[in-house]
Design an enzyme around this catalytic site. Structure first.
Site, PDB file in Angstrom:
ATOM      1  CE  LYS A 184      -2.055  -4.330   2.791  1.00 43.01           C
ATOM      2  NZ  LYS A 184      -2.132  -5.586   2.015  1.00 43.01           N
TER       3      LYS A 184
ATOM      4  CE1 TYR B  55      -4.718  -2.367   4.208  1.00 43.67           C
ATOM      5  CE2 TYR B  55      -3.846  -0.211   3.614  1.00 43.67           C
ATOM      6  CZ  TYR B  55      -4.314  -1.455   3.241  1.00 43.67           C
ATOM      7  OH  TYR B  55      -4.373  -1.792   1.909  1.00 43.67           O
TER       8      TYR B  55
ATOM      9  CB  SER C 171      -0.908   0.021   1.234  1.00 47.11           C
ATOM     10  OG  SER C 171      -1.614   1.240   1.332  1.00 47.11           O
TER      11      SER C 171
END
Length: 255
Positions: free
Chosen positions: A164, A160, A147
């Protein structure tokens, strides 16, 4: 190593919808056989399976957050396809948890969930698939879905972004470790792209600001991201092993 250009055996995790579905469709369209993994969205996964070109595809369900579940998914995919040549680690969770507003108990639970699915499931599936590829001979490919948030920051989704970033680092470590066996490992780092999950944000009040992040004035489509995954998994992309490919429409430029 003699990795074929098509007719490969491909496991795509989290392929019930969104990017996973687009990736599965891209591989199937070029003649590969795909194991469509799902966690809980069985009906949507069947829709993905039914949308694939060609024959010989398979549906594989299982909880990747559980190490035993990950092992069962990899084994079931290999049995259904007769082996695994390509692994795409797409399965992930992305739950909001802004630090200031989130109670500690919820914060800790959400972090654990992100680490279990986004990082440990990726590590476990990669280990299992790589060992199988080595046993098969002929090399292989592992492509991780990372990401832009790993670099740009995710203030409302810090777990998150952090997991990532860890996935990117994991991919680079595996690229070095697995190259002697003809296995290339790479990651993509998408910015915003259209999926069912983000559609409400794009059509809501924050939509114009999201579109304005890129000088193109839009977000990506899932097939655009899938096309990059397809190339990174190709025989021609071996020399890209270890790369982290930014796919964000110039919305964030790393130095």
């Amino acid at each position: 190593m003699n990795l074929p250009a098509s007719g490969r055996r491909v496991l795509v995790s989290g392929a019930s919808r969104g990017l996973g579905r687009a990736v599965a469709q891209a591989f199937a369209a070029q003649g590969d056989r795909v194991a469509v993994h799902y966690g809980t969205r069985a009906d949507e996964a069947r829709e993905t399976l039914g949308s694939l070109d060609g024959t010989g595809h398979a549906l594989v369900g299982g909880d990747l957050a559980d190490p035993a579940g990950a092992a069962a998914v990899e084994a079931a995919a290999a049995e259904a396809l007769g082996g695994i040549d390509v692994l795409v680690n797409n399965a992930a969770v992305n739950l909001p948890h802004p630090p200031v507003e989130t109670p500690y108990e919820e914060w800790a639970e959400i972090w654990q969930r992100h680490v279990s699915v986004n990082l440990l499931a990726t590590a476990n599936l990669s280990h299992l698939a790589a060992r199988r590829m080595i046993g098969q001979g002929g090399g292989g490919r592992i492509v991780n879905i990372g990401s832009r948030g790993a670099f740009r920051g995710e203030p409302d989704h810090p777990a998150y972004g952090a997991t990532k970033a860890a996935v990117h680092a994991l991919g680079q470590s595996l690229a070095v470790a697995l190259a002697p066996h003809g296995i290339g490992v790479a990651s993509v780092a998408p910015g915003f792209f259209t999926t069912e999950r983000v559609a409400p944000r794009l059509t809501g009040p924050e939509g114009p600001s999201i579109l304005a992040q890129s000088p193109f004035g839009r977000v990506a489509t899932a097939p655009e991201i899938a096309a990059a995954v397809l190339w990174l998994a190709s025989p021609e992309a071996e020399w890209s092993s270890g790369t982290i490919l930014d796919l964000n429409g110039a919305s964030y430029l790393r130095t």
